[in-house]
Design a protein around this motif. Structure first.
Motif, PDB file in Angstrom:
ATOM      1  N   LEU A   1      10.419  -5.469   5.749  1.00 12.23           N
ATOM      2  CA  LEU A   1       9.726  -6.807   5.854  1.00 12.23           C
ATOM      3  C   LEU A   1       9.200  -6.804   7.360  1.00 12.23           C
ATOM      4  CD1 LEU A   1      12.531  -9.083   4.446  1.00 12.23           C
ATOM      5  CD2 LEU A   1       9.891  -9.018   3.817  1.00 12.23           C
ATOM      6  N   GLN A   2      10.064  -6.416   8.184  1.00 10.73           N
ATOM      7  CA  GLN A   2       9.616  -6.367   9.649  1.00 10.73           C
ATOM      8  C   GLN A   2       8.500  -5.372  10.179  1.00 10.73           C
ATOM      9  OE1 GLN A   2      13.268  -5.967  11.854  1.00 10.73           O
ATOM     10  NE2 GLN A   2      14.280  -7.857  11.471  1.00 10.73           N
ATOM     11  N   GLY A   3       8.762  -4.110   9.484  1.00  9.12           N
ATOM     12  CA  GLY A   3       7.586  -3.079  10.080  1.00  9.12           C
ATOM     13  C   GLY A   3       6.635  -3.187   9.345  1.00  9.12           C
ATOM     14  N   PHE A   4       6.637  -3.412   7.993  1.00 12.62           N
ATOM     15  CA  PHE A   4       5.365  -3.327   6.967  1.00 12.62           C
ATOM     16  C   PHE A   4       4.741  -4.761   6.277  1.00 12.62           C
ATOM     17  CE2 PHE A   4       7.660   0.577   7.238  1.00 12.62           C
ATOM     18  CZ  PHE A   4       6.638   1.451   7.668  1.00 12.62           C
ATOM     19  N   ASP A   5       5.649  -5.817   6.499  1.00 14.56           N
ATOM     20  CA  ASP A   5       5.524  -6.965   5.869  1.00 14.56           C
ATOM     21  C   ASP A   5       5.475  -6.957   4.355  1.00 14.56           C
ATOM     22  OD1 ASP A   5       5.189  -9.878   5.801  1.00 14.56           O
ATOM     23  OD2 ASP A   5       3.058  -9.818   6.100  1.00 14.56           O
ATOM     24  N   LEU A   6       6.437  -5.986   3.988  1.00 16.39           N
ATOM     25  CA  LEU A   6       6.605  -5.958   2.502  1.00 16.39           C
ATOM     26  C   LEU A   6       7.992  -6.171   1.982  1.00 16.39           C
ATOM     27  CD1 LEU A   6       4.678  -2.649   2.231  1.00 16.39           C
ATOM     28  CD2 LEU A   6       3.810  -4.474   1.405  1.00 16.39           C
ATOM     29  N   ASP A   7       8.166  -6.354   0.655  1.00 16.32           N
ATOM     30  CA  ASP A   7       9.459  -6.562   0.226  1.00 16.32           C
ATOM     31  C   ASP A   7       9.666  -5.833  -0.818  1.00 16.32           C
ATOM     32  OD1 ASP A   7      10.060  -8.668  -2.275  1.00 16.32           O
ATOM     33  OD2 ASP A   7       8.341  -9.017  -1.035  1.00 16.32           O
ATOM     34  N   LEU A   8      10.508  -4.977  -1.003  1.00 13.90           N
ATOM     35  CA  LEU A   8      10.895  -3.967  -1.988  1.00 13.90           C
ATOM     36  C   LEU A   8      10.722  -4.447  -3.438  1.00 13.90           C
ATOM     37  CD1 LEU A   8      11.267  -0.909  -2.351  1.00 13.90           C
ATOM     38  CD2 LEU A   8      13.845  -1.254  -2.408  1.00 13.90           C
TER      39      LEU A   8
ATOM     40  N   LYS B   1       1.981   4.962  10.345  1.00 11.69           N
ATOM     41  CA  LYS B   1       2.508   4.203   9.630  1.00 11.69           C
ATOM     42  C   LYS B   1       2.562   4.258   8.112  1.00 11.69           C
ATOM     43  CE  LYS B   1       3.576  -0.610  10.413  1.00 11.69           C
ATOM     44  NZ  LYS B   1       3.085  -1.820  11.193  1.00 11.69           N
ATOM     45  N   LEU B   2       1.487   4.689   7.511  1.00 15.71           N
ATOM     46  CA  LEU B   2       1.522   4.902   6.106  1.00 15.71           C
ATOM     47  C   LEU B   2       2.460   5.986   5.495  1.00 15.71           C
ATOM     48  CD1 LEU B   2      -2.298   4.871   4.937  1.00 15.71           C
ATOM     49  CD2 LEU B   2      -0.407   3.172   4.382  1.00 15.71           C
ATOM     50  N   ASP B   3       2.341   7.058   6.421  1.00 12.89           N
ATOM     51  CA  ASP B   3       3.503   8.176   6.259  1.00 12.89           C
ATOM     52  C   ASP B   3       4.931   7.671   6.094  1.00 12.89           C
ATOM     53  OD1 ASP B   3       3.971  11.018   5.935  1.00 12.89           O
ATOM     54  OD2 ASP B   3       4.761  10.957   7.757  1.00 12.89           O
ATOM     55  N   LEU B   4       5.237   6.843   7.123  1.00 17.37           N
ATOM     56  CA  LEU B   4       6.596   6.243   7.367  1.00 17.37           C
ATOM     57  C   LEU B   4       6.777   5.265   6.175  1.00 17.37           C
ATOM     58  CD1 LEU B   4       6.870   5.719  11.368  1.00 17.37           C
ATOM     59  CD2 LEU B   4       8.384   7.107   9.841  1.00 17.37           C
TER      60      LEU B   4
ATOM     61  N   LEU C   1      -3.103  -3.700  -1.588  1.00 19.69           N
ATOM     62  CA  LEU C   1      -2.374  -4.245  -0.678  1.00 19.69           C
ATOM     63  C   LEU C   1      -2.387  -3.197   0.504  1.00 19.69           C
ATOM     64  CD1 LEU C   1      -0.177  -6.257   0.124  1.00 19.69           C
ATOM     65  CD2 LEU C   1       1.550  -4.564  -0.734  1.00 19.69           C
ATOM     66  N   LEU C   2      -2.365  -2.042   0.458  1.00 18.34           N
ATOM     67  CA  LEU C   2      -2.469  -0.911   1.595  1.00 18.34           C
ATOM     68  C   LEU C   2      -3.752  -1.204   2.009  1.00 18.34           C
ATOM     69  CD1 LEU C   2      -0.559   2.142   0.072  1.00 18.34           C
ATOM     70  CD2 LEU C   2       0.176   0.309   1.501  1.00 18.34           C
ATOM     71  N   ALA C   3      -4.909  -1.326   1.779  1.00 15.45           N
ATOM     72  CA  ALA C   3      -6.128  -1.120   1.944  1.00 15.45           C
ATOM     73  C   ALA C   3      -6.208  -2.540   2.815  1.00 15.45           C
ATOM     74  CB  ALA C   3      -7.434  -1.242   1.211  1.00 15.45           C
ATOM     75  N   ALA C   4      -5.726  -3.721   2.684  1.00 15.33           N
ATOM     76  CA  ALA C   4      -5.795  -4.830   3.074  1.00 15.33           C
ATOM     77  C   ALA C   4      -5.014  -5.081   4.593  1.00 15.33           C
ATOM     78  CB  ALA C   4      -5.389  -5.916   2.123  1.00 15.33           C
ATOM     79  N   LYS C   5      -4.066  -4.210   4.433  1.00 11.57           N
ATOM     80  CA  LYS C   5      -3.236  -3.978   5.495  1.00 11.57           C
ATOM     81  C   LYS C   5      -3.778  -3.141   6.694  1.00 11.57           C
ATOM     82  CE  LYS C   5       1.337  -5.801   3.704  1.00 11.57           C
ATOM     83  NZ  LYS C   5       1.422  -6.959   4.594  1.00 11.57           N
ATOM     84  N   ASN C   6      -4.400  -2.298   6.073  1.00 11.73           N
ATOM     85  CA  ASN C   6      -5.212  -1.117   7.062  1.00 11.73           C
ATOM     86  C   ASN C   6      -4.105  -0.547   8.021  1.00 11.73           C
ATOM     87  OD1 ASN C   6      -7.347   0.271   7.930  1.00 11.73           O
ATOM     88  ND2 ASN C   6      -7.878  -1.324   9.473  1.00 11.73           N
ATOM     89  N   PHE C   7      -3.163  -0.101   7.503  1.00  7.61           N
ATOM     90  CA  PHE C   7      -2.127   0.701   8.288  1.00  7.61           C
ATOM     91  C   PHE C   7      -2.666   2.178   8.872  1.00  7.61           C
ATOM     92  CE2 PHE C   7       1.340  -1.350   5.730  1.00  7.61           C
ATOM     93  CZ  PHE C   7       1.565  -2.317   6.437  1.00  7.61           C
TER      94      PHE C   7
END
Length: 137
Positions: free
Chosen positions: A42-49, A73-76, A63-69
């Motif tokens: 939640l805090q680091g990626f603004d995602l909930d499991l 950060k994607l690896d983490l 979703l990943l494309a929109a977040k543009n990590f």
């Protein structure tokens, strides 16, 4: 420069949290590790499991494309998602997360031109697990 420093600090913080999660799991504190995973997602990626689990691989990729990590950060994120289902069990939530991690690694390779032996090894383990699931049917 400030943005890059901020990203580096954020990535370092997430890596430390991941190490703590792995230590908690090793010590048998599964619930505390799960809570920490959810908190960091939640805090680091603004995602909930839960929402990640319910999304399709196509939705997850969008979703990943929109977040543009950035790649690190994607690896983490991939490592957090793997820890959330480790050890792997034959259930729909685990299967969904593992398929999402494969999408994530594909994105790292194709969009960020990033590969690592660790991630290749993780991909192989995921693919073997998913194939075993299909064979057990």
């Amino acid at each position: 420069m400030i943005r890059r420093d901020f990203l580096q600090a954020e990535i370092s913080k997430l890596a430390q949290a991941l190490a703590k999660i792995m230590g908690l799991k090793e010590a048998g504190n599964q619930q505390e590790a799960d809570d920490l995973i959810n908190q960091n997602l939640l805090q680091g990626f603004d995602l909930d499991l839960e929402s990640v689990t319910k999304s399709s691989p196509v939705e997850f990729k969008k979703l990943l494309a929109a977040k543009n990590f950035p790649a690190k950060k994607l690896d983490l994120l991939g490592r957090f998602l793997l820890e959330s289902v480790s050890p792997f069990h034959q259930n729909p939530g685990t299967i969904a997360i593992l398929n999402h991690v494969l999408v994530l690694y594909q994105l790292l390779e194709q969009e960020h031109h990033t590969q690592s032996l660790e991630n290749l090894n993780r991909q192989q383990k995921i693919i073997q697990f998913l194939k075993q699931k299909e064979q057990d049917g």
